[in-house]
Scaffold this active site. Structure first.
Site, mmCIF file in Angstrom:
data_model
loop_
_atom_site.group_PDB
_atom_site.id
_atom_site.type_symbol
_atom_site.label_atom_id
_atom_site.label_comp_id
_atom_site.label_asym_id
_atom_site.label_seq_id
_atom_site.Cartn_x
_atom_site.Cartn_y
_atom_site.Cartn_z
ATOM 1 N N HIS A 130 0.775 -1.181 0.313
ATOM 2 C CA HIS A 130 -0.385 -0.295 0.052
ATOM 3 C C HIS A 130 0.644 1.378 0.084
ATOM 4 C CE1 HIS A 130 0.663 -1.008 4.109
ATOM 5 N NE2 HIS A 130 0.632 0.533 4.981
ATOM 6 N N ASP A 132 0.452 4.791 1.704
ATOM 7 C CA ASP A 132 -0.308 5.528 2.996
ATOM 8 C C ASP A 132 -1.297 6.644 2.555
ATOM 9 O OD1 ASP A 132 1.033 4.116 4.572
ATOM 10 O OD2 ASP A 132 2.725 5.414 4.783
ATOM 11 N N HIS A 282 4.829 -0.019 0.004
ATOM 12 C CA HIS A 282 5.338 -0.833 1.273
ATOM 13 C C HIS A 282 4.677 -2.040 1.588
ATOM 14 C CE1 HIS A 282 3.823 2.261 3.683
ATOM 15 N NE2 HIS A 282 3.481 1.538 4.842
ATOM 16 N N ARG A 299 4.848 6.207 14.167
ATOM 17 C CA ARG A 299 5.039 7.039 12.757
ATOM 18 C C ARG A 299 4.721 8.433 12.529
ATOM 19 N NH1 ARG A 299 0.506 5.095 8.293
ATOM 20 N NH2 ARG A 299 0.228 6.702 9.221
#
Length: 327
Positions: A130, A132, A282, A299
């Site tokens: 995907h 983000d 990723h 994150r």
């Protein structure tokens, strides 16, 4: 790696002597960066060197960075304003920019439609590759992930170069997809959300989100074309029949994740990864269902703009708000 090999692969940033060392991991994606301590504020020259390495290698890896949450955010702000942790999920209460993920969250979830006893959890489907947050019209520019609790093995992350994937297509397929758009969407049920959730602390809506994006995006800094599609959220290509849309998406998903466009990162405690979310997809942690060791990462995301397509089309929000800057 031998000393000679190390010397051959190290790159010296332009503009005079620098402490930053850039060591490519593969010929097409990924580089290890060293020589700097991220506990200290970045000067403008070093930040520009990191950004140049990021645009060239798409994803960069730092090791042994024992930083606090405030230092993590200060590092991210060197590249632009930060977003809230996530459009759907809450950030840490005292750091709303930081999204903390534990491996158990990938393995399990609970929704009101599950036919299981209250409080129990069932396996969660893994969406894999995907980009983000493409269900909003302005996905984040960069993603920065810090390893807080890392197992001695397992939990690796894969990254793939979407510019190389586009360039690897035949010219006829490139021309076919250059002026197409695709719908990306999610609902408030994703990431464990449901209708019974309490309102967010910041008052933002938790979905649903629906956006229309170009299938081929122009990278805003480098001007390169790249595949812009997301197996987790892309539902269909506008203007095609359902079977045509799915067949073309399947072809492009396959091309985007070819092994020759990938790099695999093995985590260690205090590792930090920065990827260009404008050019990279990723997948990770790729083997979470096969180990039971604790794994926690944090994150932050740097705010991005509306993507622009090869034909000039600019992404549109069909439902839900933009991914606004924190504060």
């Amino acid at each position: 790696m031998s000393s000679a090999a190390t010397l051959q692969t190290r790159e010296a940033p332009a503009g005079g002597p620098s402490k930053l060392i850039v060591e490519p991991v593969t010929p097409i994606i990924g580089a290890e960066l060293s020589g700097i301590d991220l506990r200290r504020p970045l000067d403008a020259k070093t930040a520009a060197e990191i950004q140049a390495a990021l645009h060239k290698w798409r994803v960069v890896f730092f090791r042994d960075q024992d930083i606090t949450n405030d230092q993590l955010k200060a590092f991210g702000r060197a590249f632009g304003p930060l977003t809230p942790a996530h459009p759907i999920s809450e950030g840490l209460e005292d750091h709303p920019e930081i999204w903390e993920r534990a491996v158990d969250e990938y393995r399990t979830r609970r929704t009101e439609n599950d036919n299981i006893k209250p409080g129990a959890r069932k396996p969660r489907d893994y969406k894999g590759w995907h980009i983000d947050i493409t269900f909003v019209a302005n996905p984040n520019r960069y993603s920065i992930l810090h390893g807080v609790q890392i197992p001695p093995y397992g939990g690796d992350t894969l990254f793939t170069n979407l510019i190389a994937a586009y360039e690897g297509l035949s010219p006829k397929i490139q021309r076919l997809i250059d002026d197409l758009q695709a719908v990306h969407q999610t609902t408030s049920y994703d990431f464990g959300g449901d209708k019974r959730r309490k309102p967010r602390r910041d008052g933002r809506a938790t979905g649903p989100f629906v956006s229309l994006h170009p299938l081929v995006r122009i990278h805003p800094e480098t001007g390169e074309k790249l595949l812009f599609l997301n197996p987790g959220t892309t539902t269909h290509i506008v203007g095609l029949k359902e079977r045509e849309s799915q067949a073309l998406l399947d072809l492009l998903y396959f091309e985007a994740t070819r092994p020759e466009y990938q790099v695999r990162f093995r985590w260690a405690p205090k590792s930090l990864v920065v990827w260009d979310n404008q050019a990279v997809a990723h997948a990770g942690p790729i083997d979470y269902q096969h180990f039971d060791l604790p794994r926690v990462v944090r994150r932050i995301t740097v705010a991005g703009d509306l993507p622009v397509g090869a034909d000039g089309f600019r992404s549109q929000a069909l439902e839900g708000e933009l991914f606004n800057v924190i504060g």
